[in-house]
Write an enzyme that holds these catalytic residues in place. Structure first.
Site, PDB file in Angstrom:
ATOM      1  N   ASP A  64      25.596  49.603 -40.487  1.00 18.45           N
ATOM      2  CA  ASP A  64      25.006  50.678 -39.860  1.00 18.45           C
ATOM      3  C   ASP A  64      24.311  50.204 -38.572  1.00 18.45           C
ATOM      4  O   ASP A  64      24.030  50.476 -37.925  1.00 18.45           O
ATOM      5  CB  ASP A  64      23.875  51.563 -40.848  1.00 18.45           C
ATOM      6  CG  ASP A  64      24.915  52.500 -41.275  1.00 18.45           C
ATOM      7  OD1 ASP A  64      26.090  52.209 -41.196  1.00 18.45           O
ATOM      8  OD2 ASP A  64      24.447  52.133 -42.368  1.00 18.45           O
TER       9      ASP A  64
ATOM     10  N   ASP B  85      21.439  37.814 -40.419  1.00 20.28           N
ATOM     11  CA  ASP B  85      21.851  38.243 -41.830  1.00 20.28           C
ATOM     12  C   ASP B  85      21.190  38.018 -43.001  1.00 20.28           C
ATOM     13  O   ASP B  85      20.667  38.305 -43.701  1.00 20.28           O
ATOM     14  CB  ASP B  85      23.344  37.658 -41.674  1.00 20.28           C
ATOM     15  CG  ASP B  85      23.924  38.565 -42.855  1.00 20.28           C
ATOM     16  OD1 ASP B  85      24.407  39.939 -42.738  1.00 20.28           O
ATOM     17  OD2 ASP B  85      24.229  38.336 -44.002  1.00 20.28           O
ATOM     18  N   ASP B  86      20.391  36.521 -43.156  1.00 24.67           N
ATOM     19  CA  ASP B  86      20.321  35.794 -44.153  1.00 24.67           C
ATOM     20  C   ASP B  86      18.620  35.605 -43.794  1.00 24.67           C
ATOM     21  O   ASP B  86      18.375  34.553 -44.431  1.00 24.67           O
ATOM     22  CB  ASP B  86      20.872  34.774 -44.583  1.00 24.67           C
ATOM     23  CG  ASP B  86      22.381  35.025 -44.951  1.00 24.67           C
ATOM     24  OD1 ASP B  86      22.151  35.555 -46.083  1.00 24.67           O
ATOM     25  OD2 ASP B  86      23.954  34.702 -44.059  1.00 24.67           O
TER      26      ASP B  86
ATOM     27  N   THR C 199      35.035  41.108 -44.823  1.00 23.61           N
ATOM     28  CA  THR C 199      33.445  41.593 -44.538  1.00 23.61           C
ATOM     29  C   THR C 199      32.351  41.029 -46.016  1.00 23.61           C
ATOM     30  O   THR C 199      32.862  42.358 -46.905  1.00 23.61           O
ATOM     31  CB  THR C 199      32.274  42.167 -43.836  1.00 23.61           C
ATOM     32  OG1 THR C 199      30.830  41.550 -43.070  1.00 23.61           O
ATOM     33  CG2 THR C 199      31.810  43.947 -43.918  1.00 23.61           C
TER      34      THR C 199
ATOM     35  N   GLY D 264      24.905  32.154 -40.477  1.00 22.21           N
ATOM     36  CA  GLY D 264      24.820  30.879 -40.687  1.00 22.21           C
ATOM     37  C   GLY D 264      24.233  29.997 -42.157  1.00 22.21           C
ATOM     38  O   GLY D 264      24.259  28.924 -42.215  1.00 22.21           O
TER      39      GLY D 264
ATOM     40  N   TRP E 250      33.138  34.550 -41.706  1.00 22.38           N
ATOM     41  CA  TRP E 250      33.808  34.586 -43.135  1.00 22.38           C
ATOM     42  C   TRP E 250      34.729  35.334 -42.616  1.00 22.38           C
ATOM     43  O   TRP E 250      36.258  34.030 -42.395  1.00 22.38           O
ATOM     44  CB  TRP E 250      32.642  35.226 -43.721  1.00 22.38           C
ATOM     45  CG  TRP E 250      33.736  35.556 -45.066  1.00 22.38           C
ATOM     46  CD1 TRP E 250      34.285  33.844 -45.851  1.00 22.38           C
ATOM     47  CD2 TRP E 250      33.838  36.324 -46.313  1.00 22.38           C
ATOM     48  NE1 TRP E 250      34.260  34.413 -47.496  1.00 22.38           N
ATOM     49  CE2 TRP E 250      34.158  35.936 -47.531  1.00 22.38           C
ATOM     50  CE3 TRP E 250      33.655  37.621 -46.245  1.00 22.38           C
ATOM     51  CZ2 TRP E 250      34.521  36.843 -49.062  1.00 22.38           C
ATOM     52  CZ3 TRP E 250      33.609  38.444 -47.152  1.00 22.38           C
ATOM     53  CH2 TRP E 250      34.344  38.043 -48.444  1.00 22.38           C
TER      54      TRP E 250
ATOM     55  N   SER F   2      33.197  27.683 -38.400  1.00 21.19           N
ATOM     56  CA  SER F   2      33.448  25.690 -38.675  1.00 21.19           C
ATOM     57  C   SER F   2      35.274  26.143 -39.279  1.00 21.19           C
ATOM     58  O   SER F   2      35.263  25.569 -39.051  1.00 21.19           O
ATOM     59  CB  SER F   2      32.502  25.161 -39.942  1.00 21.19           C
ATOM     60  OG  SER F   2      32.320  25.473 -40.972  1.00 21.19           O
TER      61      SER F   2
END
Length: 256
Positions: A65, A218-219, A57, A192, A89, A116
């Protein structure tokens, strides 16, 4: 005195974080974007700001966490539903989720592994302008991004965590999410990166999130991703507080 079962469980979970992020053997990073030195940097790895060559990862310990806390909360609070990550990933975050749920004895919760398995798609004229501007497709080769479903399955198997509670959804989110056989979610983790991928997942799956469940983005630091989040929340009138995890990720808890 023998350690309590809870203590042994927590030791396993903390060790699993270190293994999937590989802060133990300290693999180098790919040189890409703003990264010019391939040497392992613990601060970057802990904050998920490098591109590991070996680790399973790249989300770092801080976001692991956060995932730990969100999953533990829904288990302890009895929030029903599964876990899904969209954009996996090498599978490390999903492997961690499966290990944690297994350690908590959650035999009725599925871990959905959605990707994907081809990296980022090539852009077309119909894509969102912010996606066109950043053009994530260019990172596919630079950071060894495309990872096959077979490889991710093998990674799960290495941890002894590939079982019937792990299910794969292969394909572009615009195709797979509307018909995904996911009935109810307790935690959904979006990774994504783009406007399109983020919106595709929220549009299809948010209505399946149980009250008290979590949305992890996440982003959130990427403008395209952040705009998709706010466009979706504004459209539905969602006012649940967004909390920052670190410089990249954010989450909110669904009040229902």
């Amino acid at each position: 005195m023998a350690p309590s079962p809870d203590h042994a469980r927590d030791l396993y979970i903390e060790l699993l974080k270190k293994v999937v992020s590989n802060v133990i053997y300290e693999d180098p990073t790919h040189v890409a974007g703003m990264i010019t030195d391939a040497s392992f940097d613990r601060t970057s790895r802990e904050s998920g700001e490098d591109y590991p060559t070996v680790a399973h990862t790249m989300i770092g310990l801080k976001r692991l966490d956060n995932l730990h806390r969100c999953l533990a909360d829904v288990v302890e609070d009895g929030v029903p539903g599964d876990f899904i990550e969209t954009g996996v990933w090498r599978g490390g975050a999903c492997i961690f989720a499966r290990g944690l749920l297994n350690a908590y004895g959650q035999a009725d919760r599925t871990v959905w592994v959605a990707d994907s398995f081809q990296g980022f798609p090539e852009l077309t004229g119909s894509d969102h302008p912010l996606d066109v501007e950043i053009d994530l497709h260019q990172y596919n080769e630079a950071v060894d991004l495309p990872t096959s479903e077979e490889t991710v399955r093998e990674n799960f198997a290495r941890y002894g965590l590939l079982d019937d509670n792990v299910r794969f959804l292969a394909g572009w989110f615009k195709d797979t999410m509307p018909a995904a056989p996911v009935k109810q979610l307790a935690v959904m983790r979006l990774d994504g990166d783009s406007y399109g991928a983020t919106m595709d997942v929220l549009d299809s799956l948010y209505e399946r999130l149980s009250p008290g469940g979590y949305v992890i983005v996440d982003d959130y630091c990427i403008p395209a991703c952040r705009e998709a989040v706010h466009d979706f929340r504004d459209r539905l009138g969602i006012r649940d507080t967004i909390h920052r995890i670190d410089r990249q990720g954010a989450y909110w808890r669904h009040s229902g």
